[in-house]
Design a protein around this motif. Structure first.
Motif, PDB file in Angstrom:
ATOM      1  N   GLY A 158     -23.475  67.231 -30.200  1.00 46.78           N
ATOM      2  CA  GLY A 158     -22.830  65.928 -30.239  1.00 46.78           C
ATOM      3  C   GLY A 158     -23.692  64.877 -30.921  1.00 46.78           C
ATOM      4  N   LEU A 159     -23.259  63.626 -30.830  1.00 39.40           N
ATOM      5  CA  LEU A 159     -23.955  62.521 -31.479  1.00 39.40           C
ATOM      6  C   LEU A 159     -24.304  61.439 -30.468  1.00 39.40           C
ATOM      7  N   TYR A 160     -25.399  60.745 -30.726  1.00 37.56           N
ATOM      8  CA  TYR A 160     -25.789  59.572 -29.933  1.00 37.56           C
ATOM      9  C   TYR A 160     -25.633  58.367 -30.849  1.00 37.56           C
ATOM     10  N   LEU A 161     -24.635  57.549 -30.556  1.00 42.08           N
ATOM     11  CA  LEU A 161     -24.296  56.415 -31.419  1.00 42.08           C
ATOM     12  C   LEU A 161     -24.730  55.126 -30.728  1.00 42.08           C
ATOM     13  N   TYR A 162     -25.653  54.399 -31.353  1.00 42.73           N
ATOM     14  CA  TYR A 162     -26.121  53.161 -30.722  1.00 42.73           C
ATOM     15  C   TYR A 162     -26.071  51.995 -31.707  1.00 42.73           C
ATOM     16  N   GLY A 163     -26.070  50.803 -31.155  1.00 40.74           N
ATOM     17  CA  GLY A 163     -26.014  49.597 -31.977  1.00 40.74           C
ATOM     18  C   GLY A 163     -25.656  48.406 -31.100  1.00 40.74           C
ATOM     19  N   THR A 256     -21.234  66.893 -26.135  1.00 45.45           N
ATOM     20  CA  THR A 256     -21.212  65.565 -25.516  1.00 45.45           C
ATOM     21  C   THR A 256     -21.607  64.504 -26.540  1.00 45.45           C
ATOM     22  N   PHE A 257     -20.832  63.414 -26.563  1.00 46.28           N
ATOM     23  CA  PHE A 257     -21.137  62.256 -27.400  1.00 46.28           C
ATOM     24  C   PHE A 257     -21.483  61.085 -26.492  1.00 46.28           C
ATOM     25  N   ILE A 258     -22.387  60.229 -26.958  1.00 48.62           N
ATOM     26  CA  ILE A 258     -22.810  59.079 -26.156  1.00 48.62           C
ATOM     27  C   ILE A 258     -22.857  57.839 -27.038  1.00 48.62           C
ATOM     28  N   THR A 259     -22.359  56.711 -26.517  1.00 53.08           N
ATOM     29  CA  THR A 259     -22.570  55.428 -27.189  1.00 53.08           C
ATOM     30  C   THR A 259     -23.386  54.529 -26.271  1.00 53.08           C
ATOM     31  N   SER A 260     -24.214  53.682 -26.866  1.00 55.69           N
ATOM     32  CA  SER A 260     -25.065  52.794 -26.071  1.00 55.69           C
ATOM     33  C   SER A 260     -25.527  51.625 -26.930  1.00 55.69           C
ATOM     34  N   ASN A 261     -25.879  50.544 -26.277  1.00 55.29           N
ATOM     35  CA  ASN A 261     -26.523  49.436 -26.986  1.00 55.29           C
ATOM     36  C   ASN A 261     -28.008  49.696 -27.174  1.00 55.29           C
ATOM     37  N   PHE A 262     -28.547  50.700 -26.454  1.00 55.72           N
ATOM     38  CA  PHE A 262     -29.969  51.043 -26.527  1.00 55.72           C
ATOM     39  C   PHE A 262     -30.207  52.128 -27.575  1.00 55.72           C
ATOM     40  N   GLU A 266     -35.444  52.825 -26.033  1.00 58.28           N
ATOM     41  CA  GLU A 266     -35.010  51.840 -25.036  1.00 58.28           C
ATOM     42  C   GLU A 266     -34.270  52.513 -23.889  1.00 58.28           C
ATOM     43  N   LEU A 267     -33.469  53.538 -24.198  1.00 55.04           N
ATOM     44  CA  LEU A 267     -32.743  54.234 -23.147  1.00 55.04           C
ATOM     45  C   LEU A 267     -33.705  54.971 -22.220  1.00 55.04           C
ATOM     46  N   THR A 268     -34.771  55.545 -22.789  1.00 53.66           N
ATOM     47  CA  THR A 268     -35.779  56.219 -21.964  1.00 53.66           C
ATOM     48  C   THR A 268     -36.394  55.248 -20.968  1.00 53.66           C
ATOM     49  N   SER A 269     -36.754  54.066 -21.430  1.00 52.03           N
ATOM     50  CA  SER A 269     -37.332  53.051 -20.538  1.00 52.03           C
ATOM     51  C   SER A 269     -36.322  52.627 -19.479  1.00 52.03           C
ATOM     52  N   ALA A 283     -36.785  60.413 -16.098  1.00 48.22           N
ATOM     53  CA  ALA A 283     -36.189  59.856 -17.319  1.00 48.22           C
ATOM     54  C   ALA A 283     -36.410  60.792 -18.500  1.00 48.22           C
ATOM     55  N   ALA A 284     -37.632  61.329 -18.610  1.00 52.51           N
ATOM     56  CA  ALA A 284     -37.940  62.245 -19.713  1.00 52.51           C
ATOM     57  C   ALA A 284     -37.099  63.511 -19.625  1.00 52.51           C
ATOM     58  N   ARG A 285     -36.926  64.005 -18.406  1.00 53.21           N
ATOM     59  CA  ARG A 285     -36.119  65.215 -18.212  1.00 53.21           C
ATOM     60  C   ARG A 285     -34.668  64.952 -18.611  1.00 53.21           C
ATOM     61  N   LEU A 286     -34.168  63.804 -18.228  1.00 52.06           N
ATOM     62  CA  LEU A 286     -32.792  63.455 -18.555  1.00 52.06           C
ATOM     63  C   LEU A 286     -32.614  63.266 -20.061  1.00 52.06           C
ATOM     64  N   MET A 287     -33.602  62.668 -20.696  1.00 56.93           N
ATOM     65  CA  MET A 287     -33.522  62.429 -22.132  1.00 56.93           C
ATOM     66  C   MET A 287     -33.502  63.726 -22.924  1.00 56.93           C
TER      67      MET A 287
END
Length: 411
Positions: A158-163, A256-262, A266-269, A283-287
């Motif tokens: 999938g793709l992680y789309l952020y902005g 799975t695709f994800i969109t986020s402002n991070f 930033e998402l890891t933090s 957090a690292a495991r989830l990332m």
């Protein structure tokens, strides 16, 4: 049963006064309609003697709706066209979905949305303006869509789309969701902050609701998590909702695709600090589930590793490759009893991966245990040191630490 021409003549002879009414136009239109004539000829033997007299208005409806559709007018059932069929010896008008309507119905059946804007329903990749700042995202989405359609039974990353807020991430994903559904691929698009909040509200009230929602999010062929990072993050949301969903999908190779402002950093933090705790490890495991779907394929990103005095290389099949063995100064095999390994696996797979006890047992007996004894245990012979009891063996840990220090001094 007679042919249609003879029946019409007999009807006009029986009711001569119809020439003075609008009924004459209806009879004439039926006589001239090629579809009705063809239908009557094909089913002449099956139609009853009074079929025309009793079903004349149905035949008229068939003609009228055909004309409305052909002229672009609104028909009786928009999206459906009339079709004649025989039912118990009489002509019957059945309405069949046209190609566009069939696509809409299939799309409605294959697409699940949760708390998404109404505009998503009409999002279309073909109408999206490919501006300079959006071109790369659109290209990636189209390429991924093509792979999913061409090879639906194979895993597609999938793709992680952020902005920033308002740049159109949700609309792009909505267009992708519609395209997938139109191609008969099951997809769920959910606004993750709303999803998490509703699951929290359901605690203690409706376990069925939570189970159903989680089951859909975990098992749908394609999942789109929208606006990840906008929720009020807690340990429960991170570990028991997001973590369980991503772990299950990773293990079952579901896109799975994800969109986020991070962005990723930033998402890891963000994931490392909840209202309840600070845990960079979780957090690292989830990332890893975000970066690398599934974790046994290469991620697109490469994480650089800086030089260090001591490098610890970990892996169950590490000693199988002589080229790797030759690079190691110290080879350690951590030996643990079968029962202990199984209990650890059972606890982990149930708590973190949402599996059943029976599923874990079946997998362990069918593949995990026999593969361990066939491929992993024999590599003990390459080890310099065999450590029983793993991390509980403090004597072995102390010995290994002193040995490493001594080797560092020599170098």
């Amino acid at each position: 049963m007679q042919n249609l021409s003879d029946i019409l003549k007999q009807f006009q002879q029986k009711y001569p006064k119809i020439e003075e009414t609008k009924l004459a136009e209806i009879v004439q239109s039926i006589a001239e309609d090629s579809d009705i004539r063809q239908f009557w000829s094909a089913h002449q033997k099956e139609l009853k003697a009074d079929a025309f007299q009793l079903k004349m208005m149905d035949l008229h409806e068939f003609i009228q709706q055909k004309k409305r559709i052909q002229s672009g007018e609104k028909s009786l059932y928009p999206g459906y066209y009339p079709q004649l069929e025989i039912e118990k010896g009489y002509p019957h008008v059945r309405y069949v979905a046209d190609e566009k309507k069939q696509q809409q119905l299939m799309q409605a059946d294959k697409l699940i949305t949760y708390k998404m804007p109404k505009a998503i329903k009409n999002a279309d990749l073909q109408t999206i303006a490919v501006e300079s700042g959006r071109a790369e995202a659109v290209t990636e989405i189209v390429e991924t869509l093509t792979q999913l359609i061409a090879k639906p039974d194979q895993y597609t990353q999938g793709l992680y789309l952020y902005g920033d807020f308002g740049v159109g991430k949700t609309y792009l994903m909505g267009a992708l969701a519609n395209a997938l559904a139109a191609n008969n691929i099951g997809v769920m698009m959910l606004h993750f902050p709303s999803f998490a909040a509703d699951l929290k509200d359901a605690i203690g009230r409706s376990n069925d609701l939570k189970s159903r929602m989680m089951a859909q999010a975990k098992s749908i062929p394609v999942l789109i998590l929208d606006d990840l990072g906008a929720e009020n993050l807690s340990m429960w949301i991170r570990d028991d909702i997001l973590g369980v969903i991503l772990e299950y999908r990773m293990q079952n190779e579901l896109t799975t695709f994800i969109t986020s402002n991070f962005d990723m950093t930033e998402l890891t933090s963000y994931l490392a600090e909840t209202r309840d705790d600070r845990d960079k490890g979780k957090a690292a495991r989830l990332m890893q589930r975000v970066y690398d779907y599934p974790n046994h394929t290469r991620a697109k990103e490469v994480e650089p590793v800086e030089p260090a005095d001591v490098i610890i290389v970990d892996g169950v099949l590490l000693f199988n490759d002589s080229r790797v063995r030759d690079l190691l100064d110290m080879k350690i095999f951590v030996d643990t009893d079968d029962d202990i390994r199984f209990l650890r696996r059972l606890e982990r797979d149930i708590d973190e991966r949402g599996r059943t006890v029976r599923g874990v047992i079946d997998q362990y007996l069918a593949t995990v245990k026999p593969m361990y004894h066939q491929f992993v245990e024999p590599t003990k012979r390459y080890a310099n040191i065999i450590v029983p009891e793993g991390g509980e063996n403090l004597v072995a840990i102390d010995m290994l630490t002193n040995q490493a220090k001594a080797m560092l001094k020599q170098n």
